[in-house]
Write an enzyme that holds these catalytic residues in place. Structure first.
Site, PDB file in Angstrom:
ATOM      1  CG  ASP A  98      78.883  86.628  51.291  1.00 29.37           C
ATOM      2  OD1 ASP A  98      80.060  86.637  50.933  1.00 29.37           O
ATOM      3  OD2 ASP A  98      78.483  86.184  52.382  1.00 29.37           O
ATOM      4  CG  ASP A 200      83.596  83.784  50.907  1.00 25.91           C
ATOM      5  OD1 ASP A 200      83.244  83.566  52.083  1.00 25.91           O
ATOM      6  OD2 ASP A 200      84.091  82.907  50.176  1.00 25.91           O
ATOM      7  CG  HIS A 329      77.481  81.603  57.162  1.00 20.33           C
ATOM      8  ND1 HIS A 329      77.968  82.897  57.137  1.00 20.33           N
ATOM      9  CD2 HIS A 329      78.228  80.911  56.279  1.00 20.33           C
ATOM     10  CE1 HIS A 329      78.958  82.966  56.268  1.00 20.33           C
ATOM     11  NE2 HIS A 329      79.139  81.776  55.730  1.00 20.33           N
TER      12      HIS A 329
END
Ligand code: GLC
Length: 560
Positions: A98, A200, A329
């Protein structure tokens, strides 16, 4: 349609903190992943995505990065990371990290410098504006929780922008040095040999610095349409590709909330060379109210159909590509939100899996989803919740706006992101085999029944069903590249569609409700209906012609 390995992949999101603890401190770590690497192979996934494992004060569990090139000590060491990468590769599993390009932690050295003075060389790494004449912030932009997106910095007498928490200041992507810094960080990890990035919050990196004021209704909880998909977003992504793709082979999956069909195509049309696929929250957000994600919304099969129709059209007609997911998540467990985590848990978990693996796009599995893991029943006071977003929401609603604790906890009990972050359930031993210590979040009490070992031992488990779907996808190109067409368009219970390739056709019928659902054989299939055979289904026998049982999912195939 161009063939690519990442279109054919099944990607497993592995939340390190909650996967497996190897040293007894109650926090999952790289050593734990190494211990369980066989499991990834057993499951059959070919790519693993790790949410941030970099040094972080953990305000947002890794999404507030203090050092981009170092491993968070509670997760392990760089040496362990290198071993993990080598071990995954040895087994033919790719690794995606990420990257968080939109913001850093306030503890990052850049911000520590930047906030000292306007002359500091790092000052322009972030986004600063003076106050309005009355001292108020430069615009009414708010974070997605409804707080002002501006925080005052005494030292320079300016506001800085943060679209998330005030501890996550936004980077100034209009500064070419910032862009180079991020590309260099990506280069660092690519040189180690990783295979790609999940990027992200990628579609907020470019801001309209005139800060258009949002209209008040839309601002109740957020102003995101005013800062998402900003003026230079496409230039910056194209630049990123030019910088890096000449030297490395890798793929990118960009988290893009608030994109609409047009934008999705812009981001993933191959000739634009921006992102390889987008991760859009549109489907998971069907269960949230627009103005407040913590308020639940009833969703219908029709809502689902409309979102998926749009996605599938972009993929098919425009050459774009999607990551397909319903759990991750940031969301509660999908079986609790979109299916039934009680009586029909097993059937409905399998139904959602069937959906995700038979649409066009790359399926993403969030750890534990393959066991049919459910929401945790014990988040009944704010003290039981760890993730900061829920705390910030609680604080705003209860302490600042005067809502009752009971009303807000009722929302958080359903919606906190911690539901997905409770420890992975490995077996029926203490703490579900996750740790020998005290886990950082409690283990779901249903672990004795729902765990990996139980799934391995039972041929009808959700786990075995996932393995079968993953295998089927590897063996049947139609699941990846086949055309897509919706059938039974007005049905209130069944989501049905066809996949087509060459002389082969698959019919996918999913009863998304807990009642029997009957249907007429879709006219598109009438001629061949008798020749069909069942490829996979979630009930032991497909015996009731033209009726699906509660949450029944059937995939039929016929060859013309
Ligand atoms: C993304 C992440 C989320 C994080 C946010 C801010 O949405 O998935 O966990 O809180 O970005 O970085």
């Amino acid at each position: 349609m161009e063939r690519k390995y990442w279109k054919e992949s099944v990607i497993y999101e592995l939340y390190t903190r909650s996967f497996k603890d190897s040293d007894g401190d109650g926090i999952g770590d790289l050593g734990g992943i190494l211990e369980k690497i066989d499991y990834l192979e057993y499951l059959g996934v070919d790519t693993v995505w790790l949410p941030p494992i970099y040094v972080s004060p953990n305000v947002d569990h890794g999404y507030d990065v203090k050092e981009f090139r170092a491993i968070q000590p509670e997760y392990g060491t760089m040496e362990q990371f290198d071993t993990l990468l080598a071990e995954l590769h040895r087994r033919g599993i790719k690794l995606v990290l990420d990257i968080v390009p939109n913001h850093t932690s306030i503890e990052h050295e850049w911000f520590q410098q930047a906030k000292r003075s306007k002359d500091n060389p790092y000052h322009d790494y972030f986004i600063w504006e003076p106050a309005n004449d009355d001292g108020s912030p430069p615009s009414d932009w708010r974070t997605h929780l409804g707080r002002s997106a501006w925080t005052w910095n005494e030292q320079t007498e300016e506001y800085y922008l943060h679209l998330y928490s005030e501890k996550q200041p936004d980077l100034n992507w209009d500064n070419p040095k910032v862009r180079q810094e991020i590309y260099d960080i990506m280069r660092f990890w690519l040189e180690k040999g990783i295979d790609g990035f999940r990027i992200d919050a990628v579609n907020v990196i470019s801001k309209d610095r005139s800060y258009p004021d949002a209209d008040e209704d839309k601002l109740q909880a957020k102003g995101d349409e005013y800062f998402k998909n900003g003026p230079h977003i496409h230039d910056y992504l194209q630049e990123m590709n030019k910088e890096l793709k000449k030297d490395f082979e890798f793929f990118t999956a960009g988290e893009t909330s608030a994109v609409h069909d047009h934008d999705v195509l812009k981001y993933t049309k191959p000739e634009w060379e921006e992102l390889d696929m987008v991760l859009s929250a549109e489907a998971t957000e069907l269960a949230d109210q627009d103005e407040d994600k913590y308020k639940s919304k009833e969703w219908t099969v029709h809502d689902f159909r409309e979102v998926l129709r749009k996605w599938q059209k972009d993929v098919g007609d425009g050459g774009g590509w999607f990551g397909l997911y319903l759990s991750h998540h940031d969301a509660p467990r999908m079986v609790s939100t979109f299916a039934d985590d009680g009586k029909y848990r097993i059937e409905s978990a399998k139904l959602l899996a069937t959906l995700l693996h038979t649409l066009r796009g790359t399926p993403f599995i969030f750890q534990g989803e393959e066991l049919g893991m459910t929401n945790y029943p014990g988040f009944d006071s704010i003290e039981t919740i760890k993730e900061q977003e829920a705390h910030s929401y609680y604080d705003l609603k209860v302490n600042e706006q005067g809502a009752s604790d009971a009303a807000i906890m009722e929302r958080l009990q359903k919606k906190t992101r911690d539901h997905s972050r409770t420890p992975m359930q490995w077996d029926a031993s203490a703490q579900a085999g996750f740790t020998t210590g005290t886990p950082w979040l409690p283990v779901n009490p249903n672990y004795k029944e729902i765990n990996v070992q139980a799934g391995m031992d039972n041929p009808d488990s959700v786990l075995q069903f996932y393995r079968k779907l993953i295998r089927l996808r590897k063996e049947n190109a139609i699941m990846v590249y086949g055309g897509f067409e919706i059938i039974l368009d007005d049905h209130d219970q069944i989501f049905g569609y066809l996949r087509r390739m060459d002389n082969e056709e698959w019919v996918i019928l999913l009863n998304m409700t807990d009642k029997d659902a009957s249907y007429d054989i879709p006219s598109e299939c009438v001629d061949d209906w008798d020749k069909k055979h069942c490829v996979i289904s979630n009930y032991p026998h497909v015996d009731k012609e033209n009726t699906l049982r509660p949450f029944e999912a059937v995939v039929y195939k016929y060859v013309k």
